[in-house]
Structures are given as C-alpha cells and as structure tokens.
Design a protein around this motif. Structure first.
Motif, mmCIF file in Angstrom:
data_model
loop_
_atom_site.group_PDB
_atom_site.id
_atom_site.type_symbol
_atom_site.label_atom_id
_atom_site.label_comp_id
_atom_site.label_asym_id
_atom_site.label_seq_id
_atom_site.Cartn_x
_atom_site.Cartn_y
_atom_site.Cartn_z
ATOM 1 N N ARG A 55 0.829 -1.211 0.000
ATOM 2 C CA ARG A 55 0.000 0.000 0.000
ATOM 3 C C ARG A 55 0.858 1.253 0.000
ATOM 4 N N SER A 56 1.847 1.264 0.883
ATOM 5 C CA SER A 56 2.722 2.431 0.966
ATOM 6 C C SER A 56 3.536 2.599 -0.313
ATOM 7 N N PHE A 57 4.007 1.483 -0.872
ATOM 8 C CA PHE A 57 4.771 1.530 -2.123
ATOM 9 C C PHE A 57 3.933 2.106 -3.259
ATOM 10 N N LEU A 58 2.693 1.646 -3.389
ATOM 11 C CA LEU A 58 1.825 2.124 -4.474
ATOM 12 C C LEU A 58 1.523 3.617 -4.322
ATOM 13 N N ARG A 59 1.384 4.094 -3.077
ATOM 14 C CA ARG A 59 1.175 5.530 -2.861
ATOM 15 C C ARG A 59 2.401 6.320 -3.317
ATOM 16 N N GLU A 60 3.594 5.838 -2.937
ATOM 17 C CA GLU A 60 4.823 6.530 -3.339
ATOM 18 C C GLU A 60 5.007 6.468 -4.852
ATOM 19 N N LEU A 61 4.665 5.329 -5.436
ATOM 20 C CA LEU A 61 4.830 5.168 -6.886
ATOM 21 C C LEU A 61 3.895 6.116 -7.639
ATOM 22 N N ALA A 62 2.689 6.310 -7.120
ATOM 23 C CA ALA A 62 1.740 7.202 -7.777
ATOM 24 C C ALA A 62 2.264 8.635 -7.833
ATOM 25 N N LEU A 63 3.040 9.025 -6.831
ATOM 26 C CA LEU A 63 3.611 10.372 -6.816
ATOM 27 C C LEU A 63 4.728 10.520 -7.844
ATOM 28 N N LEU A 64 5.372 9.398 -8.203
ATOM 29 C CA LEU A 64 6.511 9.449 -9.123
ATOM 30 C C LEU A 64 6.144 9.121 -10.558
ATOM 31 N N LEU A 65 4.976 8.509 -10.768
ATOM 32 C CA LEU A 65 4.635 8.002 -12.094
ATOM 33 C C LEU A 65 4.722 9.036 -13.220
ATOM 34 N N PRO A 66 4.308 10.295 -13.003
ATOM 35 C CA PRO A 66 4.383 11.242 -14.125
ATOM 36 C C PRO A 66 5.778 11.403 -14.711
ATOM 37 N N GLN A 67 6.833 11.289 -13.858
ATOM 38 C CA GLN A 67 8.184 11.458 -14.390
ATOM 39 C C GLN A 67 8.954 10.153 -14.524
ATOM 40 N N MET A 68 8.262 9.027 -14.340
ATOM 41 C CA MET A 68 8.944 7.738 -14.446
ATOM 42 C C MET A 68 8.796 7.148 -15.840
ATOM 43 N N ASN A 69 9.854 6.461 -16.277
ATOM 44 C CA ASN A 69 9.819 5.792 -17.575
ATOM 45 C C ASN A 69 9.688 4.276 -17.429
ATOM 46 N N VAL A 70 9.597 3.793 -16.201
ATOM 47 C CA VAL A 70 9.535 2.355 -15.948
ATOM 48 C C VAL A 70 8.077 1.907 -15.967
ATOM 49 N N PRO A 71 7.700 0.949 -16.824
ATOM 50 C CA PRO A 71 6.309 0.464 -16.839
ATOM 51 C C PRO A 71 5.984 -0.286 -15.559
ATOM 52 N N LEU A 72 4.733 -0.268 -15.180
ATOM 53 C CA LEU A 72 4.312 -0.893 -13.930
ATOM 54 C C LEU A 72 4.627 -2.385 -13.911
ATOM 55 N N LYS A 73 4.505 -3.053 -15.058
ATOM 56 C CA LYS A 73 4.747 -4.491 -15.091
ATOM 57 C C LYS A 73 6.199 -4.844 -14.787
ATOM 58 N N ALA A 74 7.128 -3.868 -14.916
ATOM 59 C CA ALA A 74 8.529 -4.137 -14.593
ATOM 60 C C ALA A 74 8.700 -4.409 -13.105
ATOM 61 N N PHE A 75 7.806 -3.867 -12.277
ATOM 62 C CA PHE A 75 7.887 -4.103 -10.835
ATOM 63 C C PHE A 75 7.319 -5.476 -10.454
ATOM 64 N N PHE A 76 6.514 -6.082 -11.329
ATOM 65 C CA PHE A 76 5.879 -7.368 -11.033
ATOM 66 C C PHE A 76 6.105 -8.344 -12.185
ATOM 67 N N PRO A 77 7.369 -8.663 -12.499
ATOM 68 C CA PRO A 77 7.640 -9.479 -13.691
ATOM 69 C C PRO A 77 7.158 -10.916 -13.582
ATOM 70 N N GLN A 78 6.987 -11.442 -12.372
ATOM 71 C CA GLN A 78 6.586 -12.838 -12.206
ATOM 72 C C GLN A 78 5.078 -13.014 -12.043
ATOM 73 N N SER A 79 4.366 -11.921 -11.904
ATOM 74 C CA SER A 79 2.916 -12.011 -11.713
ATOM 75 C C SER A 79 2.223 -12.326 -13.034
ATOM 76 N N PRO A 80 1.121 -13.080 -12.989
ATOM 77 C CA PRO A 80 0.350 -13.332 -14.221
ATOM 78 C C PRO A 80 -0.092 -12.009 -14.842
ATOM 79 N N PRO A 81 0.273 -11.729 -16.085
ATOM 80 C CA PRO A 81 -0.041 -10.419 -16.700
ATOM 81 C C PRO A 81 -1.524 -10.078 -16.701
#
Length: 591
Positions: A331-357
């Motif tokens: 929960r805390s990670f997703l909140r922090e990630l939401a604040l950074l997403l506008p300037q991030m170039n990393v796709p969300l799936k890169a954080f969860f490579p082993q999860s079923p797409p």
C-alpha cells in the motif's frame, strides 16, 4: 621494499630492541604518506592502518620497558621522526585506536623529572605535538596540558578532521561526463580511492558531508565508484547505530549495497514478529522505514524486497503478521509510486515481472478507483481467473515434473499478488456480509484461496465446504435468526474458532484457517442490519468463548484503516458501529 612480517611473529623479550628493519619500514611509510597528499596515499594509509596499530602497540610495550627516555632514544634514534610524521597524518590521527596509541607512546616518553638536555628537549617537543592530538575525551593528554601548557585543551582534532574532509570532497567534484579529454584519467578512480580513505572515518560526525557527497554522486560510469569496504563500513556503522543516515543517503546506500538493503528488510520483518503492533502502528512503521519510497524510486530494489517477502511466505503462507506486513508495504509503495509516475519511464509491469499479466492491472486497481456497484463483477472475474489457474495446476498433477513445477509457480505467483493487493479480499469480505446465498460462490472461493493457497492433500475443496458452512452460520446468526441468536448456531461458530485440540472430531476434515472465520465474523458484525447492541452481544459471546478477542480487535482496526484510507466508501453508521464494537471488545478484554 619488502613487506613487514605480521606483528605476532615479531614479539621480542623486554630486554631486546625492536627489529631495526621493521622500524625503518614504518618510518619510510610515514614519510611517504606525508609527502604525497593524494587518494592513492590515503588508500595506502588505510590499508596499513591495522598493522600500524599492531606495531604501535609493540612499540608502546618497548617504551614501557625502558628505564628512561634517554635510553629509549639511544636505542631507537628514529623514534622521534616516526612519531612526528604519524602525528601530522590526519588519517592516522583521526582513527581513535591509532590516536590513542600515539598518545600513550608520547606520554611514555615524557619525563616527569628530566635529567638531561635530551629529555628536556623531548618534553618540549611532546607538548607541542600533543596540541594536535588532544581532544576533551583524552584524559592522559588533558593532564599533560593542564600541567605544562598555559592554555586549556582545544578541539584541534576536530579542525584537522574537518580540513581533511573538505580536502577529500574536492577530489570528487568532477564526474566522468565532465572530463574534457578522453586521455585524462577517469575521475571515478579518484572517487573510489576517496571512499577507501573514508573507511576509518565513517563514524565521525565531521565526515557526514563527505559521506553524503559520495553516496549522492551520480553513477555516470560503468565502473563501481564506491569501494566495497566503504559500503560495508557504512552498513555496519548504521546497523550498530553509530552512524546516522537519513533520506536520500540511506536510499543510496541500499541501492549500492545489497547486504544493507537485505538487512533493512529482515530487520523490519523481525520487528513485526516480535512486536505486537496495531495495523495503524504497522502502517506508520513501514512508511518510516523509507523502504516503500526507496523501492518506488528504484525498480531493482523493489524486486529484491519482493523476493525476500516471496521466499519467506513460501515457508510461512499462514503467517498473518507477515501477510499484514506485505500488504502494508505494498500500500505504501503504491502511494509513493503514484507520486513518481508522471516522471517515471519504468512500466508498472517491470515491478511485477513474475505475476500473471492478466491479473496485474485488475488486482493493482484500487476499489476507490471504480464505482461501488462494479465491485462484485470485478471480484467474480478475479475469482474465475484464479480458479482457472488452480484447475490447470490440478490437471498438470499427472504430467511431468517440469510441468508440475511450472503450474505450482504460476499459482503461487497469483496468490502472492493477491496477498500484496489484499484490498480486494477485504472488499469480498464486506460483500459476503451483505449478500444472499445465491451469489456468494465466487467470493467464498476467493476468500478460501487467499487463506489456503496450496492444494496440499487435495484439501481445497474440503476447505471451501467449511468456509461455506462458517458463512452460512454467520448468515443465520446475523441476518435470518431472531434475537437473541440460537445457542446452537453460536456454539458452531465457537467450535470453528477454538484451538484444534478443543474442537470436536470432524471425520479427518482439514482445519479451516481461524483468521478466515474471524474476518467474516467481524465484517458481519459491522455491515449487517441488526442493531448495534445485538451485534455487540453476538461478537462478544463468540470471541469470549473462543478466546480470539485480540484477533477480532485487529480485524476491526484493519477495517477501520481501510475505510479511513479511502479503500471503500463508508457511512457514518459504519464508523460508529466499528467504534462501538472496538469499545465492547477492548473494555471487556481489559476488565
């Protein structure tokens, strides 16, 4: 010049003098260090510091065994030069142990009652040199000052160390990209040597600006710009609380040092297991750890932390404390990630490579991000998708070993993602407490899968039957039954929540996770339409007789945290019911 032998092999009897070659070796070293103020010289000093301390200890023993300063100087004519060069070396004098040995050697040479010109001259020189080395904590040197110097001790060591730190900071001012010529030496070599020189100084407050500058220096080179010894020294000092690192410096240390990151995660996990934290306290502790923020900034760090959680839960899938930690962290990670997403170039799936797409976006979507009337369809889809995965795993049970392992891996990764995104499990609990029997199947399956992810001994079907029985008991007690609730129904609920040894025999049925029943019980008490007084009475009776008051209070706190955090819409009535139920449990339990 040949290397000196270890000090342990050069011990002499009290009557003999020190090895002349060894003395000459260290004098040459001290002179060379003083003549070359360069990163290579600093690195060489640091590499020899431990062996130098051994030699100084041997020298101190020799001085103590001499009858006078004059005799010592006669036997060791190079001693004054040697000590003088070391005293003016900022790296040696900044090291506590080395400086202490130097002070003791000088004090050992000081004559209380000088008998000749040699001893008088030695005393004058010793007093001057002590001005450099003295700090307020050095009692021996302070005594010398009080007796022989007309001014009180000064924090000269502090000034020398600050000057050295400023000098070292100048060495790291350039970056590789600023080099004007490809023929020039890479400045990262200077940074690497500077970090080596900083190793014995990491616990000194004066060194904080240099440490910060080293950690915050951009990684613009393929080379490793900070030495492993420096990073290890920082990690050890921070874990022993002899060094304070905050904010970006701590994040940078974790990013550069895998062992420091792992230690931070394991320390957080250990604190969860040994401390009885409320959900609110856990949420605060996780945020204060800076780990979620660091992982949002660096995908590679999130993968490491996730892998530690993954490996631990594989061995302890029923540990509710660890599940709560993983959920709070996510929960805390997703909140922090939401604040950074506008300037991030990393796709969300890169954080969860082993999860079923196919499950990634649906599970990471928060309940507050869609209309409440869409929740049930969303959960039904999630349940059917997870069911297909588990059915495929069961079909592969008769296949090759490789196929079975692959199936287990897919199901575990789907479950692990569900644990990380347990907000949907909590929504399922709320809907089960407010729905009829005709549309409960997918929700009950999802809840059972969350608490019993592995199909060991083909128990999943039996556990689903028990989950439905528990839900039907609660449905009858909180919705269908008159007030007061039938004793037989309450007794059945108590039997489901009691420890295994106290339960009646159930024809070898596998035990249902008590946390599943407790969660259902609390959600029925909060969301049902019965008067609050009736819900209080039912909840109090069940938790008292089954001994799960603490667990029920924890579920209530988690539900309150979710509602306050915007995880789902709620009315004042719901908040008042939670408050009333909390008061009932805690008041009776404390009494």
């Amino acid at each position: 010049m040949s290397e000196v032998q270890p000090a342990s092999q050069l011990q002499h009897t009290a009557e003999s003098s020190l090895n002349v070659q060894e003395m000459q070796f260290w004098l040459d070293k001290a002179v060379a260090w003083g003549q070359a103020d360069s990163p290579d010289s600093h690195k060489d000093t640091c590499l020899h510091l431990k062996r130098l301390r051994d030699f100084l200890q041997q020298l101190l023993t020799h001085i103590h065994n001499m009858s006078s300063t004059a005799e010592t100087m006669k036997r060791l004519p190079l001693l004054g030069q040697f000590l003088g060069h070391l005293c003016w070396n900022p790296i040696v004098s900044a090291d506590d142990s080395s400086r202490g040995l130097l002070l003791q050697c000088l004090w050992g040479l000081h004559s209380e009652h000088p008998s000749d010109a040699v001893e008088r001259k030695a005393n004058q020189w010793i007093r001057r040199v002590l001005c450099q080395l003295t700090t307020e904590e050095d009692n021996i040197a302070t005594d010398v000052f009080m007796k022989h110097v007309s001014v009180p001790p000064k924090e000269y060591h502090h000034k020398v160390l600050k000057k050295m730190v400023a000098q070292l900071q100048e060495n790291i001012g350039r970056s590789c990209s600023s080099l004007s010529s490809v023929n020039r030496s890479c400045s990262c070599d200077i940074v690497l040597a500077t970090s080596d020189a900083c190793v014995p100084l990491v616990t000194y407050p004066e060194t904080a600006p240099l440490i910060s500058a080293l950690l915050q220096r951009p990684m613009t080179c393929v080379k490793e710009t900070l030495s492993a010894d420096f990073l290890q020294a920082l990690g050890s000092a921070y874990s022993s609380r002899s060094l304070s690192l905050e904010g970006q410096d701590l994040v940078s240390l974790w990013f550069r040092s895998l062992s420091s990151l792992e230690e931070a995660v394991l320390g957080l996990m250990e604190s969860v297991l040994i401390t009885d934290w409320t959900p609110q306290m856990l949420e605060q502790q996780v945020a204060l750890s800076l780990l979620p923020k660091a992982c949002a900034m660096h995908c590679s760090m999130f993968l490491v932390v996730s892998d530690i959680f993954r490996s631990t839960l594989k061995q302890a899938e029923k540990n509710e404390c660890l599940k709560s930690l993983v959920q709070s962290f996510t929960r805390s990670f997703l909140r922090e990630l939401a604040l950074l997403l506008p300037q991030m170039n990393v796709p969300l799936k890169a954080f969860f490579p082993q999860s079923p797409p196919s499950l990634l976006a649906p599970l990471l979507t928060l309940p507050s991000e869609m209309p409440q009337e869409a929740w049930r369809n969303h959960l039904n889809w999630l349940s059917r998708s997870l069911q297909r995965l588990t059915e495929e795993e069961e079909e592969e049970e008769g296949g090759s070993r490789g196929t079975r392992l692959e199936g287990h891996h897919r199901v575990f990764e789907a479950w692990f993602l569900l644990v990380q995104c347990a907000h949907w499990v909590r929504v399922a609990l709320q809907l089960l407490a407010t729905s009829g029997p005709e549309d409960s199947g997918p929700l009950l399956w999802l809840l059972t899968f969350y608490h019993h992810p592995t199909n060991r001994w083909h128990h999943r079907a039996a556990q689903l039957v028990q989950a439905r029985e528990a839900w039907e008991h609660l449905l009858a007690v909180f919705i269908a039954s008159p007030h007061p609730a039938p004793a037989a129904r309450l007794h059945s609920l108590v039997a489901l929540l009691s420890p295994p040894a106290q339960r009646p025999p159930l024809a070898q049925r596998p035990p249902l996770a008590p946390s599943l029943t407790i969660s259902l019980l609390v959600n029925f008490a909060v969301f049902c339409q019965r008067p609050l007084s009736a819900s209080k009475e039912i909840l109090q009776t069940v938790v008292d007789q089954s001994g799960v008051a603490d667990e029920a209070a924890c579920v209530l706190s988690s539900l309150e945290l979710r509602l306050n955090g915007g995880g789902c819409s709620s009315s004042d009535r719901v908040h008042l019911r939670i408050e009333g139920l909390q008061h009932t449990i805690t008041h009776k339990h404390s009494a």
